[in-house]
Design a protein around this motif. Sequence first.
Motif, short mmCIF file in Angstrom:
data_model
loop_
_atom_site.label_atom_id
_atom_site.label_comp_id
_atom_site.label_asym_id
_atom_site.label_seq_id
_atom_site.Cartn_x
_atom_site.Cartn_y
_atom_site.Cartn_z
N LEU A 230 0.82 -1.21 0.00
CA LEU A 230 0.00 0.00 0.00
C LEU A 230 0.85 1.26 0.00
O LEU A 230 2.01 1.23 0.44
N ASN A 231 0.22 2.36 -0.42
CA ASN A 231 0.92 3.63 -0.41
C ASN A 231 0.66 4.35 0.92
O ASN A 231 -0.46 4.80 1.19
N GLY A 232 1.70 4.43 1.73
CA GLY A 232 1.55 5.04 3.06
C GLY A 232 1.72 6.55 3.03
O GLY A 232 1.71 7.19 4.08
N SER A 233 1.88 7.12 1.84
CA SER A 233 2.04 8.58 1.79
C SER A 233 0.70 9.26 1.46
O SER A 233 0.63 10.46 1.31
N ARG A 234 -0.35 8.43 1.31
CA ARG A 234 -1.67 9.00 0.94
C ARG A 234 -2.67 8.79 2.07
O ARG A 234 -2.97 7.65 2.44
N ASN A 235 -3.24 9.87 2.56
CA ASN A 235 -4.19 9.76 3.66
C ASN A 235 -5.42 8.93 3.31
O ASN A 235 -5.97 8.22 4.15
N ASP A 236 -5.87 9.01 2.02
CA ASP A 236 -7.08 8.29 1.64
C ASP A 236 -6.90 6.77 1.73
O ASP A 236 -7.86 6.02 1.88
#
Length: 365
Positions: A230-236
């Motif tokens: 997962l992308n942990g830099s995106r709040n969504d």
Amino acid sequence: MNFKRAVIKVGSALVSPENKGCSGKYLLAIAGFITECQQAGKEIILVSSGSVAAGRQLIQHCSLIPSIPTKQAMASVGQMQMMANWQRFFDVPCSQLLITHGDLKDRERYINIKNTLRILLNNNILPIVNENDTVATDELKVGDNDNLAALVALVSDADCLFIFSDVDGVYDQDPRHNPAAKLIPEISEITDEIYAMAGPTTNAIATGGMTTKIQAAEKAVENGIETYILNGSRNDVFESLLKGENPGTRFRAKQTATKARKHWLKHTLKSSGKVYLDKGAVNAIINQGASLLPSGINEILGKFIAGESVDLVNANSKQVIAKGICQYSQQDLLRIKGCNSNEITDILGFCPSKVIIHRDDMVVL
Ligand code: GLU
């Protein structure tokens, strides 16, 4: 989210996005997600990279890729900064575990790591794991924290593994070169084709890139642990996860973690000894889901060290009723058999565990 215990791996690119010391830029949202999970009654173990990146500026170096001892010194000073950086986002206490592959391969150390994690989680502490970079030479090293996270998921009996980095998941083509590249939401079989899609890392800070993430996913799903990249830099991404959605790539577990573990205990792990139990212990194990205590042990056969597997035998009928990972060596067990758990320290001078075989480490046959 239907997991009970998850390992969350956070990559250097999130801990130290500029490769210049620690930053809270992305960690705040990750910590918020961890706290939400904990408040929902889930157990979380964090595997965090970033010690080398965090200590980079504090150690003199002249090349872009520093020597191993220079990196080890960076890790040593950076680890403190990284831990302090995490702790400021949590009300719960954080604890530090630095481990190597050598530790995880050694039966006695493996069970010590397992016991420590169990107690930390029971005390609502957030364990934060990293590789012990200072002592890890090549053969002792896991080398990358993606694979380390998978091994931590195994030792802690987790049922879910989240790997957070700065990419959205696995793509069918390299998204940096092909705007038409599509994110693969679900992978049920990890084939050579999936590895081929991964390609090597191009990030100067990160160790593994996509390949090590897929290796980690492979280890985990084989053992019944559902895995997400997962992308942990995106709040969504965190909002979606909390709603039970999949915002990245999910690798389906082959079976449930409990089933995989029981299968491993029953069929793969070789027993090194036999422990004979009295009527009370047999009844407690078969009918009450109990752990094995020293008081129920009559006799011990075979030679084993702590962390090895033993057969549990009904002393009356001579039938093997269960199998499990023993917390004590046969030598120590001979001295504490029949005694009360509270007497273990007096007899042996130490007491790593009040139970001889924990219920979670046992399979009833
Ligand atoms: N143990 C290394 C560190 O803390 C990271 C290894 C990795 O990123 O996979 O910097």
